[in-house]
Scaffold this motif. Structure first.
Motif, PDB file in Angstrom:
ATOM      1  N   ALA A 140       0.759  -1.284   0.111  1.00 20.62           N
ATOM      2  CA  ALA A 140       0.152  -0.109  -0.038  1.00 20.62           C
ATOM      3  C   ALA A 140       0.982   1.252   0.023  1.00 20.62           C
ATOM      4  N   ARG A 141       2.083   1.312   0.717  1.00 15.59           N
ATOM      5  CA  ARG A 141       2.844   2.394   0.858  1.00 15.59           C
ATOM      6  C   ARG A 141       3.683   2.591  -0.455  1.00 15.59           C
ATOM      7  N   GLY A 142       4.028   1.524  -1.168  1.00 12.25           N
ATOM      8  CA  GLY A 142       4.960   1.350  -2.299  1.00 12.25           C
ATOM      9  C   GLY A 142       4.207   1.686  -3.475  1.00 12.25           C
ATOM     10  N   PRO A 143       4.928   2.041  -4.768  1.00 15.91           N
ATOM     11  CA  PRO A 143       4.066   2.229  -5.930  1.00 15.91           C
ATOM     12  C   PRO A 143       3.198   1.035  -6.442  1.00 15.91           C
ATOM     13  N   GLN A 144       2.115   1.422  -6.908  1.00 12.28           N
ATOM     14  CA  GLN A 144       1.136   0.665  -7.344  1.00 12.28           C
ATOM     15  C   GLN A 144       1.163   0.424  -8.844  1.00 12.28           C
ATOM     16  N   LEU A 145       0.817  -1.031  -9.199  1.00 11.97           N
ATOM     17  CA  LEU A 145       0.720  -1.661 -10.602  1.00 11.97           C
ATOM     18  C   LEU A 145      -0.167  -0.539 -11.496  1.00 11.97           C
ATOM     19  N   THR A 146       0.280  -0.393 -12.597  1.00 10.62           N
ATOM     20  CA  THR A 146      -0.711   0.477 -13.363  1.00 10.62           C
ATOM     21  C   THR A 146      -1.439  -0.462 -14.122  1.00 10.62           C
ATOM     22  N   ARG A 147      -1.109  -1.726 -14.529  1.00  5.84           N
ATOM     23  CA  ARG A 147      -2.012  -2.649 -14.899  1.00  5.84           C
ATOM     24  C   ARG A 147      -1.593  -4.139 -14.429  1.00  5.84           C
ATOM     25  N   LYS A 148      -2.259  -5.001 -14.788  1.00  2.00           N
ATOM     26  CA  LYS A 148      -2.042  -6.459 -14.352  1.00  2.00           C
ATOM     27  C   LYS A 148      -0.608  -7.028 -14.443  1.00  2.00           C
ATOM     28  N   TRP A 149      -0.157  -7.527 -13.663  1.00  2.00           N
ATOM     29  CA  TRP A 149       1.342  -8.358 -13.650  1.00  2.00           C
ATOM     30  C   TRP A 149       1.425  -9.090 -14.827  1.00  2.00           C
ATOM     31  N   GLY A 150       2.325  -8.831 -15.840  1.00  2.00           N
ATOM     32  CA  GLY A 150       2.526  -9.615 -17.010  1.00  2.00           C
ATOM     33  C   GLY A 150       3.311 -10.679 -17.041  1.00  2.00           C
ATOM     34  N   VAL A 151       3.275 -11.357 -18.039  1.00  2.00           N
ATOM     35  CA  VAL A 151       4.355 -12.517 -18.313  1.00  2.00           C
ATOM     36  C   VAL A 151       5.870 -11.929 -18.143  1.00  2.00           C
ATOM     37  N   GLU A 152       5.964 -10.951 -19.001  1.00  2.00           N
ATOM     38  CA  GLU A 152       7.253 -10.440 -19.397  1.00  2.00           C
ATOM     39  C   GLU A 152       7.642  -9.112 -18.720  1.00  2.00           C
ATOM     40  N   GLU A 153       6.483  -8.320 -18.222  1.00  2.00           N
ATOM     41  CA  GLU A 153       6.793  -6.999 -17.923  1.00  2.00           C
ATOM     42  C   GLU A 153       6.042  -6.475 -16.908  1.00  2.00           C
ATOM     43  N   ALA A 154       6.186  -5.775 -16.055  1.00  2.00           N
ATOM     44  CA  ALA A 154       5.370  -4.997 -14.896  1.00  2.00           C
ATOM     45  C   ALA A 154       5.690  -3.529 -15.071  1.00  2.00           C
ATOM     46  N   GLU A 155       4.585  -2.889 -14.688  1.00  2.00           N
ATOM     47  CA  GLU A 155       4.757  -1.425 -14.840  1.00  2.00           C
ATOM     48  C   GLU A 155       4.124  -0.740 -13.367  1.00  2.00           C
ATOM     49  N   PHE A 156       4.844   0.206 -12.641  1.00  2.00           N
ATOM     50  CA  PHE A 156       4.431   0.930 -11.554  1.00  2.00           C
ATOM     51  C   PHE A 156       4.143   2.380 -11.922  1.00  2.00           C
ATOM     52  N   ASP A 157       3.111   3.076 -11.005  1.00  2.00           N
ATOM     53  CA  ASP A 157       2.995   4.274 -11.044  1.00  2.00           C
ATOM     54  C   ASP A 157       3.912   5.565 -10.497  1.00  2.00           C
ATOM     55  N   ASN A 158       5.116   4.831 -10.244  1.00  2.00           N
ATOM     56  CA  ASN A 158       6.146   5.724  -9.816  1.00  2.00           C
ATOM     57  C   ASN A 158       7.200   5.936 -11.151  1.00  2.00           C
ATOM     58  N   GLY A 159       6.475   5.230 -12.195  1.00  2.00           N
ATOM     59  CA  GLY A 159       7.522   5.184 -13.478  1.00  2.00           C
ATOM     60  C   GLY A 159       8.719   4.313 -13.659  1.00  2.00           C
ATOM     61  N   SER A 160       8.669   3.373 -12.862  1.00  2.00           N
ATOM     62  CA  SER A 160       9.556   2.359 -12.900  1.00  2.00           C
ATOM     63  C   SER A 160       8.989   1.027 -13.802  1.00  2.00           C
ATOM     64  N   ILE A 161       9.720   0.535 -14.441  1.00  2.00           N
ATOM     65  CA  ILE A 161       9.141  -0.627 -15.374  1.00  2.00           C
ATOM     66  C   ILE A 161      10.207  -1.886 -15.252  1.00  2.00           C
ATOM     67  N   ILE A 162      10.012  -3.134 -15.304  1.00  2.00           N
ATOM     68  CA  ILE A 162      10.655  -4.197 -15.495  1.00  2.00           C
ATOM     69  C   ILE A 162      10.410  -5.085 -16.591  1.00  2.00           C
TER      70      ILE A 162
END
Length: 534
Positions: A140-162
């Motif tokens: 809850a304190r950390g950044p939130q996912l902008t969309r569902k966690w994917g098989v290859e990638e994940a994106e957060f509302d703090n601008g960080s992407i993997i």
């Protein structure tokens, strides 16, 4: 997460993690722990299919001292390369570090490259497993996912992407990742292209963190590792089998009984050299090659004197990159052969290699080597000179690609004793079958002590020569950047073992009148057939 309230203590704790990844990992990250089931005697319990029975449970990730060390060095070095033994938990460390970056650092582009699609997805599953099991207040304190966690990638509302993918030449081009994890760097695909695509990331200030096991002697990873060790901008780390707590002499003895000495040394090396020497599917015996002490050959130039005789002049420069190197002068009455793997002569192409071998009833010995970037016509001239110097040696040339041009030049120069293959044509045609046979004969001669080597380059190429099994189940062979020394050597040894070297090629060609209805008899009556002896 809207109904989760953050206390002042939790807020202070979360902020403290921003500069302390080890505290974050040890405080809240959880992992899967797989342990074998043991019976009362301490032996592994097997399932009905014969596999060890295991128990999987979720446990807190408590880092070990060497894991603390690698995480710290990753974050204090822009480029870091780790060579390791198997099963020491570095991939788990990398996943935990990536999660810490996503949760505490905004605007990070984390690129994970693995050797195949399965490992790429597995890396992402591990990070998601850790994320899903974070305490609710941390998520809850950390950044939130902008969309569902994917098989290859994940994106957060703090601008960080993997983004996790297989290593190839495409990934990394066009984008500038802030952090790159190369998992199993020694086994990644398209190594040269992938590496060149990632260099701009480091020039732009991005981090490049690599780790993996060795995958062969003198392959891309080994050559790069040797360069990184001497590069002050790259931090190199080696973790052997004994870095894990509990892996002592007793453990090693038990594993050696289970795996055998050779497999144990390959999976659990104790030194970087052992890691590379014992890894991969080496064609030639690494133990035998490692015991050979190379001889410093004399670098010479060979030409004709005023009286028409060959003159051997030793050069002052002993640079071993290119040139003619003599380890033993020709001995009157000995039998020699000269085998060549010619090239086109391009600056960025494969070099030409000529191996001069002496054969006695007991052994085959390497007595001279020529390596150059000569064009085919110049290679033919060098072959003629070396053959003349070494008692009119038999000349063996591959009748493939550039070998055709070399053979034509030998014919024009009337070089004697050019070995002929099937059909009486000069040169030996090589294919997968004949190449495999020559390699097998060379491997046996080396193992039996019947092959004596002196040249360091040849030995080095042989140590990096690997056998690969294709998808169709066939064996293929490949060396490091170049394997021309091995090709020429195997062709020479294969011929020496398969045929009587004491017979000259001109004498091998039968002078008897063939039966009129045999193949040779029918071909001899064709008006356009001409028998030439070079």
């Amino acid at each position: 997460m809207a109904d989760v309230r953050i206390t002042l203590e939790q807020e202070a704790q979360f902020r403290s993690w921003a500069n302390d990844p080890l505290k974050f990992i040890n405080d809240v990250v959880q992992i899967e722990s797989v342990t074998p089931v043991l019976d009362a005697a301490g032996n592994e319990v097997l399932t009905a299919s014969g596999r060890p029975k295991v128990v999987t449970k979720v446990v807190p990730f408590k880092t070990r001292p060497y894991q603390d060390d690698v995480i710290t060095r990753f974050l204090t070095t822009q480029v870091c390369a780790v060579l390791k033994a198997r099963q020491i938990g570095l991939t788990t460390c990398a996943c935990a570090l990536a999660l810490w970056l996503l949760m505490t650092k905004p605007n990070r582009f984390i690129l994970v490259l693995s050797k195949n699609d399965r490992d790429a997805k597995k890396f992402m599953r591990r990070i998601r497993f850790m994320y899903d099991r974070l305490p609710p207040w941390v998520k809850a304190r950390g950044p939130q996912l902008t969309r569902k966690w994917g098989v290859e990638e994940a994106e957060f509302d703090n601008g960080s992407i993997i983004f996790s993918a297989t290593s190839s030449s495409d990934h990394g081009r066009g984008d500038t990742p802030t952090d790159v994890f190369l998992d199993e760097v020694g086994k990644m695909r398209n190594q040269e292209d992938s590496w060149s695509a990632l260099i701009p990331a480091t020039e732009a200030g991005g981090n490049l963190w690599m780790f993996g096991t060795a995958n062969g002697y003198n392959d891309w990873f080994h050559r790069m590792w040797k360069g990184w060790v001497d590069d002050p901008d790259v931090d190199t780390i080696f973790y052997g089998w004994d870095v894990v707590e509990g892996r002592d002499g007793s453990w090693a003895s038990q594993m050696r009984r289970k795996l055998g000495e050779a497999l144990f040394r390959r999976e659990y090396p104790a030194t970087p050299d052992e890691a590379f020497v014992t890894s991969g599917s080496n064609v030639f015996s690494m133990e035998v090659l490692a015991e050979i002490t190379p001889t410093a050959g004399r670098r010479v130039t060979i030409g004709k004197g005023l009286d028409g005789t060959l003159q051997v002049v030793e050069l002052e420069s002993q640079d071993d990159e290119f040139g003619t190197f003599i380890f033993e002068d020709p001995i009157l009455g000995e039998k020699y052969l000269v085998a060549a793997d010619p090239s086109e002569g391009l600056v960025d192409g494969d070099p030409t290699c000529i191996q001069v071998l002496k054969q006695t009833p007991e052994r085959i010995e390497q007595v001279a080597v020529l390596r150059s970037r000569d064009e085919p016509d110049d290679t033919a001239t060098a072959l003629g000179i070396l053959a003349a110097l070494y008692n009119r040696a038999s000349v063996i040339v591959e009748r493939n690609n550039h070998g055709h041009t070399v053979l034509k030049a030998l014919e024009r120069a009337r070089v004697p004793n050019v070995v002929r293959g099937s059909g009486g044509r000069p040169g030996l045609w090589t294919n997968r079958g004949s190449k495999g046979q020559n390699i097998a004969l060379t491997r046996k001669a080396l193992a039996d002590g019947a092959l004596i080597l002196h040249d360091a380059r040849t030995i080095d190429e042989m140590m990096g020569f690997q056998e690969k099994i294709t998808a169709s189940g066939n064996a293929s062979y490949e060396g490091a950047a170049h394997d021309d020394h091995v090709d020429a050597l195997c062709m020479g040894v294969g011929y020496a073992v398969s045929y009587a070297i004491t017979e000259r090629v001109a004498e091998v060609k039968s002078q008897e009148t063939p039966h009129p209805y045999s193949f040779d008899g029918l071909m001899a009556r064709r008006p356009f057939r001409r028998n030439r002896i070079i």
